[in-house]
Scaffold this motif. Structure first.
Motif, PDB file in Angstrom:
ATOM      1  N   GLU B 232       0.838  -1.191   0.000  1.00  0.00           N
ATOM      2  CA  GLU B 232       0.000   0.000   0.000  1.00  0.00           C
ATOM      3  C   GLU B 232       0.883   1.254   0.000  1.00  0.00           C
ATOM      4  O   GLU B 232       0.632   2.208  -0.719  1.00  0.00           O
ATOM      5  N   ARG B 236       1.145   4.050  -2.712  1.00  0.00           N
ATOM      6  CA  ARG B 236       1.045   5.472  -2.392  1.00  0.00           C
ATOM      7  C   ARG B 236       2.213   6.243  -2.979  1.00  0.00           C
ATOM      8  O   ARG B 236       2.056   7.319  -3.530  1.00  0.00           O
ATOM      9  N   VAL B 247      -7.126  10.736  -9.949  1.00  0.00           N
ATOM     10  CA  VAL B 247      -8.161  11.240  -9.041  1.00  0.00           C
ATOM     11  C   VAL B 247      -9.234  10.162  -8.909  1.00  0.00           C
ATOM     12  O   VAL B 247      -9.698   9.635  -9.918  1.00  0.00           O
ATOM     13  N   THR B 248      -9.583   9.826  -7.654  1.00  0.00           N
ATOM     14  CA  THR B 248     -10.679   8.858  -7.488  1.00  0.00           C
ATOM     15  C   THR B 248     -11.912   9.598  -6.989  1.00  0.00           C
ATOM     16  O   THR B 248     -11.818  10.510  -6.160  1.00  0.00           O
ATOM     17  N   GLN B 256     -12.399  11.507  -3.765  1.00  0.00           N
ATOM     18  CA  GLN B 256     -12.043  10.747  -2.574  1.00  0.00           C
ATOM     19  C   GLN B 256     -10.545  10.863  -2.299  1.00  0.00           C
ATOM     20  O   GLN B 256     -10.131  10.950  -1.164  1.00  0.00           O
ATOM     21  N   SER B 257      -9.782  10.789  -3.352  1.00  0.00           N
ATOM     22  CA  SER B 257      -8.341  10.920  -3.183  1.00  0.00           C
ATOM     23  C   SER B 257      -7.740  11.430  -4.482  1.00  0.00           C
ATOM     24  O   SER B 257      -8.394  11.409  -5.525  1.00  0.00           O
ATOM     25  N   ALA B 258      -6.512  11.906  -4.375  1.00  0.00           N
ATOM     26  CA  ALA B 258      -5.833  12.406  -5.573  1.00  0.00           C
ATOM     27  C   ALA B 258      -4.339  12.240  -5.386  1.00  0.00           C
ATOM     28  O   ALA B 258      -3.845  12.257  -4.257  1.00  0.00           O
ATOM     29  N   SER B 259      -3.640  12.030  -6.492  1.00  0.00           N
ATOM     30  CA  SER B 259      -2.186  11.891  -6.382  1.00  0.00           C
ATOM     31  C   SER B 259      -1.558  13.275  -6.276  1.00  0.00           C
ATOM     32  O   SER B 259      -2.174  14.280  -6.646  1.00  0.00           O
ATOM     33  N   ASP B 260      -0.291  13.289  -5.780  1.00  0.00           N
ATOM     34  CA  ASP B 260       0.371  14.570  -5.517  1.00  0.00           C
ATOM     35  C   ASP B 260       0.506  15.445  -6.761  1.00  0.00           C
ATOM     36  O   ASP B 260       0.549  16.659  -6.685  1.00  0.00           O
ATOM     37  N   VAL B 270      -3.873  18.398  -2.869  1.00  0.00           N
ATOM     38  CA  VAL B 270      -4.700  17.213  -2.662  1.00  0.00           C
ATOM     39  C   VAL B 270      -5.791  17.518  -1.634  1.00  0.00           C
ATOM     40  O   VAL B 270      -6.973  17.170  -1.818  1.00  0.00           O
ATOM     41  N   ASP B 271      -5.415  18.225  -0.575  1.00  0.00           N
ATOM     42  CA  ASP B 271      -6.382  18.535   0.486  1.00  0.00           C
ATOM     43  C   ASP B 271      -7.511  19.425  -0.030  1.00  0.00           C
ATOM     44  O   ASP B 271      -8.658  19.284   0.363  1.00  0.00           O
ATOM     45  N   GLN B 274      -9.962  17.101  -2.065  1.00  0.00           N
ATOM     46  CA  GLN B 274     -10.712  16.037  -1.415  1.00  0.00           C
ATOM     47  C   GLN B 274     -12.062  16.545  -0.911  1.00  0.00           C
ATOM     48  O   GLN B 274     -12.149  17.607  -0.270  1.00  0.00           O
TER      49      GLN B 274
END
Lengths: 149, 724
Positions: B232, B236, B247-248, B256-260, B270-271, B274
């Motif tokens: 994991e 990451r 991007v999910t 829900q999440s995103a890569s840097d 990213v913050d 989200q």
């Protein structure tokens, strides 16, 4: 004891110019020992004493050569080169005497080791004076290696 | 190795799972068995306790019966024993038995009735028989007390004794049976206890094994957890280092999440992303439509975008947009109630720019006037542009795929040279002018430049050849060179001309002025002989000057003034030249032999000058030898007409053959002449694209040969043909 009379070879195709030169040399008392040839080939024959000049009496080694540039057969420059590259002739002073005042002619003449380059003046008096001075210097005052043939 | 190990591993896995389940079953069986053993033991113990009590009761009962019979017998003999209580007790018990007679298993103990099940049928039957005997004994005893003495009473006593003996025997029998039963039960108890012991040992072993197994399982699970954690973390870090943002989103489009990399590509952290709707990353019209697409997906379960790669535009934080390639995949499609989608966004603006640049380059190459040939690293031709097809006539199908060394439009020599260049390790560029052949066999001059191509690692990646049609250029260059040569020649002539002015023209002037000076002196001195000489010299000089000026003018005209060419019969020209020497001919001093001469299309004035000069020279230089013999004739070989003017004069030394055509060149001082005549001849002939030369040896005459192009005669024939 008077100095030996200088012998001058005039290489000139124009017979009238030759007459003018000879008259000037005689009148100024430089010399009356003058030989005349009309083209480049004859000049070399004379100096080498061959062909028409095979008899040494008829072709005395000159103390000075007055050489025109524009000559039939071999040009004046060719004759000059012949003299100056010949081991037994190269000590003879050669004065280029021509109507040309073209720079190329002058440079080429000196390149071939001409001893002097003189342009024929058109004016009679100047012509006469020039021949006098030329004769005085080269045939009287200038001490050359007089090689008796 | 791998293929054979795999089934083995699968088999051993299955075997282990089978053994595992079997071993799990063992403790269960042991536990159940133990429980059964305990239950059995408990039951047996109860039985034993019940047996003990029954033996005890039976003992009491036997004793009671003995004492009762004794008391009855004593009473009969008139002896009141002290044991009336025993008799009362016996009496009470038999009464109880009588009342509850329907239940033969019941033993009376004091006032209570002890309910104790008989362990076996035999015991039960024994008890029942003893009870029946007891009741019968009681009734005999009762009857005996009231019976009158006599035989009957004796029989009754005998009967009482008999019954007592039978009751004792029955009671003993019950006790014996109970003891036997008890002994059996004790044996069983011992057996079951040993069984329980074995089971407990087994249970312990299996529990220990299970424990070991569980421990191992736990370690495996911990390892698996570690592995998952590390993978994991790897995932990451991959996501963090991924250049393309990932991007999910959930089914409602919430990020829900995103890569840097979203930060570098979109300008959002990213913050910041989200929890927000993904549509914020899209320009209109997608921004407003996106929620609708998702609603449609939630309703139907179908999404067109899934698994597809689409090109679209994305929006950055600052509102600017960029072209991107978007690919959306369902992350957990199996979880229908809460699906997740991952979108990979690739910024393709640079790629599109490159593509556009490439397209532009390609268009440029396609529309270029030069032919481009691209070859790959193996030397095989990979591409041609349109100019190649236009220039050479070969089409793409005939050339593409062939090795460059067999390029059809270049000669084998040129291709070998290029091949040799390619093998040089430091080859930079090859340039050469070559003759190229078209498909139809025609040729053209071309400049070929071949340059190597290198990939980004500096490896040889093929080469590009550029073929340029330089026919026009070559023609222009040739024209330029010809013109330059002509100009050079003119310049040389000009120099010669100037030289002449300064020398040859000055020369008569020196004569005139010199002799004029002498003339003045001679007149003064009255020297008549010299006066004549002076005047002659002056006259000669003026004539010479005049001739020179005339000839120079004439020479300058040859180049400048071009007369209209017309049909000129050379025979007539020669006749006219000879006519100037009619007197000599008449006197027999000139003998001319004229051969066949052609008609030429030339300027009549100029050609006349040539023959005038040649005939004049022959007369001038040949006169000394007496009769001048001239032979003039023409021959044609291929494309050249050669006209020869031969004399038998003194001839010319070969050393001077080149010189005589120069301006003011003279070979003798004895003849008059300006030295311009042959220069004029040369210039006229060269104007006709011909050449003039002399063949001669001293004393053997001279032949002047004019080589003229036959086209001068052919043009005339054509005209005649047309006229006809």
């Amino acid at each position: 004891m008077p100095p030996p009379v200088a012998h001058i070879l005039v290489v000139e195709d124009d017979i009238d110019h030759t007459t003018l030169i000879m008259r000037a040399l005689e009148e100024h008392g430089i010399t009356d020992s003058i030989a005349r040839v009309g083209d480049g080939e004859a000049a070399i024959d004379y100096l080498e004493q061959r062909n028409a000049y095979a008899d040494p009496q008829s072709a005395t080694r000159p103390h000075l050569v007055l050489l025109d540039l524009n000559l039939p057969k071999y040009s004046g420059l060719e004759v000059l080169r012949y003299i100056k590259t010949s081991s037994h002739l190269n000590t003879i002073p050669v004065v280029i005497l021509t109507t040309s005042d073209a720079e190329t002619d002058r440079l080429r003449a000196y390149d071939e080791h001409a001893n002097a380059y003189v342009t024929k003046p058109v004016d009679f008096d100047r012509f006469s004076a020039m021949i006098r001075d030329l004769g005085q210097f080269w045939a009287v005052w200038n001490v050359t290696q007089r090689i008796t043939p | 190795m791998h293929t054979s190990a795999e089934p083995q591993r699968v088999l051993s896995g299955r075997l282990r799972r089978g053994i595992d389940s079997l071993l799990l079953l063992v403790p269960m069986v042991i536990v159940v068995g133990s429980l059964a053993a305990i239950v059995y033991t408990t039951g047996t113990l109860a039985e034993l306790r019940s047996n003990a009590r029954m033996i005890d009761v039976a003992g009491q009962q036997r004793m009671l019966c003995e004492q009762h019979t004794k008391q009855v017998l004593l009473a009969l003999n008139g002896i009141e024993a002290d044991h009336a209580t025993t008799r009362r007790e016996f009496h009470r018990r038999s009464a109880v038995l009588r009342e509850g007679g329907t239940i033969p298993r019941v033993w009376a103990e004091g006032d209570s009735v002890v309910l104790s099940p008989a362990p076996t049928r035999a015991v039960r039957d024994g008890v029942a028989r003893a009870e029946t005997l007891m009741i019968e004994l009681e009734s005999v005893a009762d009857a005996l007390t009231v019976a009158p003495p006599g035989a009957e009473k004796d029989a009754m006593v005998q009967r009482l004794l008999d019954l007592d003996a039978r009751l004792l025997a029955a009671t003993d029998d019950v006790v014996v049976k109970l003891e036997s039963h008890t002994s059996q039960r004790i044996d069983r108890l011992v057996r079951s206890a040993s069984a329980v012991g074995v089971l407990v040992v087994l249970l312990g072993v299996s529990l220990l094994w299970l424990l070991a197994r569980l421990r191992r399982l736990n370690l495996g699970l911990e390892h698996e957890v570690d592995r998952r954690r590390s993978s994991e973390a790897e995932l990451r870090s991959i996501l963090a280092s991924a250049l393309d943002p990932i991007v999910t989103i959930d089914a409602r489009g919430i990020i829900q999440s995103a890569s840097d990399s979203v930060e570098t590509v979109f300008g959002w952290t990213v913050d910041e992303l989200q929890g927000r709707n993904v549509s914020m990353l899209m320009p209109e019209p997608h921004e407003s439509r996106h929620d609708g697409y998702l609603a449609e997906y939630r309703r139907t379960g179908h999404a067109k975008m899934l698994g597809q790669t689409r090109e679209m535009r994305a929006r950055r934080h600052d509102g600017s947009t960029f072209p991107c390639e978007l690919r959306i995949n369902a992350v957990n499609a199996d979880r229908r109630e809460k699906p997740l989608f991952a979108g990979i966004i690739r910024d393709i603006s640079q790629r599109l720019e490159r593509e556009e640049h490439m397209r532009r380059l390609s268009r440029g190459i396609e529309s270029a006037g030069e032919a481009f040939i691209l070859a790959d690293a193996s030397g095989s031709i990979a591409y041609l542009n349109r100019a190649f097809v236009r220039l050479t006539g070969f089409d793409e199908n005939e050339v593409v795929g062939r090795p460059f060394s067999r390029l059809p439009c270049l000669s084998a020599t040129a291709l070998e040279a290029i091949d040799a260049w390619r093998t040089k390790p430091d080859s930079t560029k090859y340039s050469q002018d070559v003759t190229s052949t078209r498909k139809d066999g025609s040729t053209f001059r071309a400049a070929i430049t071949v340059a190597p191509e290198y990939d980004t690692n500096g490896g040889f990646d093929g080469f590009v050849a550029v073929l340029r049609d330089i026919s026009d250029l070559t023609a222009a260059q040739e024209l330029l060179e010809t013109t330059a040569r002509e100009l050079e020649a003119r310049n040389a002539e000009m120099e010669q001309f100037v030289y002449t002015v300064s020398h040859d023209l000055k020369s008569p002037l020196v004569t005139i002025r010199g002799f004029a000076g002498h003339l003045a002196k001679d007149v003064e001195a009255g020297n008549e002989k010299r006066i004549g000489e002076d005047i002659d010299a002056i006259r000669r000089a003026t004539h010479r000057m005049s001739d020179l000026i005339d000839d120079l003018l004439e020479l300058s005209r040859v180049g400048r003034v071009v007369g209209e060419p017309s049909c000129v019969d050379l025979r007539e020209v020669v006749d006219r030249s000879l006519s100037s020497f009619a007197d000599e001919a008449e006197q027999g001093n000139l003998v001319a032999e004229i051969g066949d001469l052609p008609c030429l299309l030339v300027d009549p004035t100029r050609i006349q000058q040539v023959f005038d000069n040649l005939v004049g020279n022959a007369m001038k230089y040949g006169a000394d030898a007496g009769v001048v013999r001239l032979k003039i004739e023409a021959t044609r070989v291929d494309d050249t007409i050669s006209v020869r003017v031969a004399d038998r004069g003194p001839g010319i030394d070969p050393a001077y053959h080149d010189k005589i055509f120069n301006l003011f060149a003279r070979l003798s001082t004895g003849t008059d002449g300006t030295g311009i005549g042959l220069a004029i001849c040369k210039r006229v002939v060269e104007h006709l694209n011909g050449r003039i030369c002399v063949e001669s040896e001293p004393g053997r005459g001279a032949t002047f040969r004019l080589d003229l192009p036959a086209s001068l005669a052919d043009a005339l024939e054509d005209d005649t043909a047309v006229a006809a």
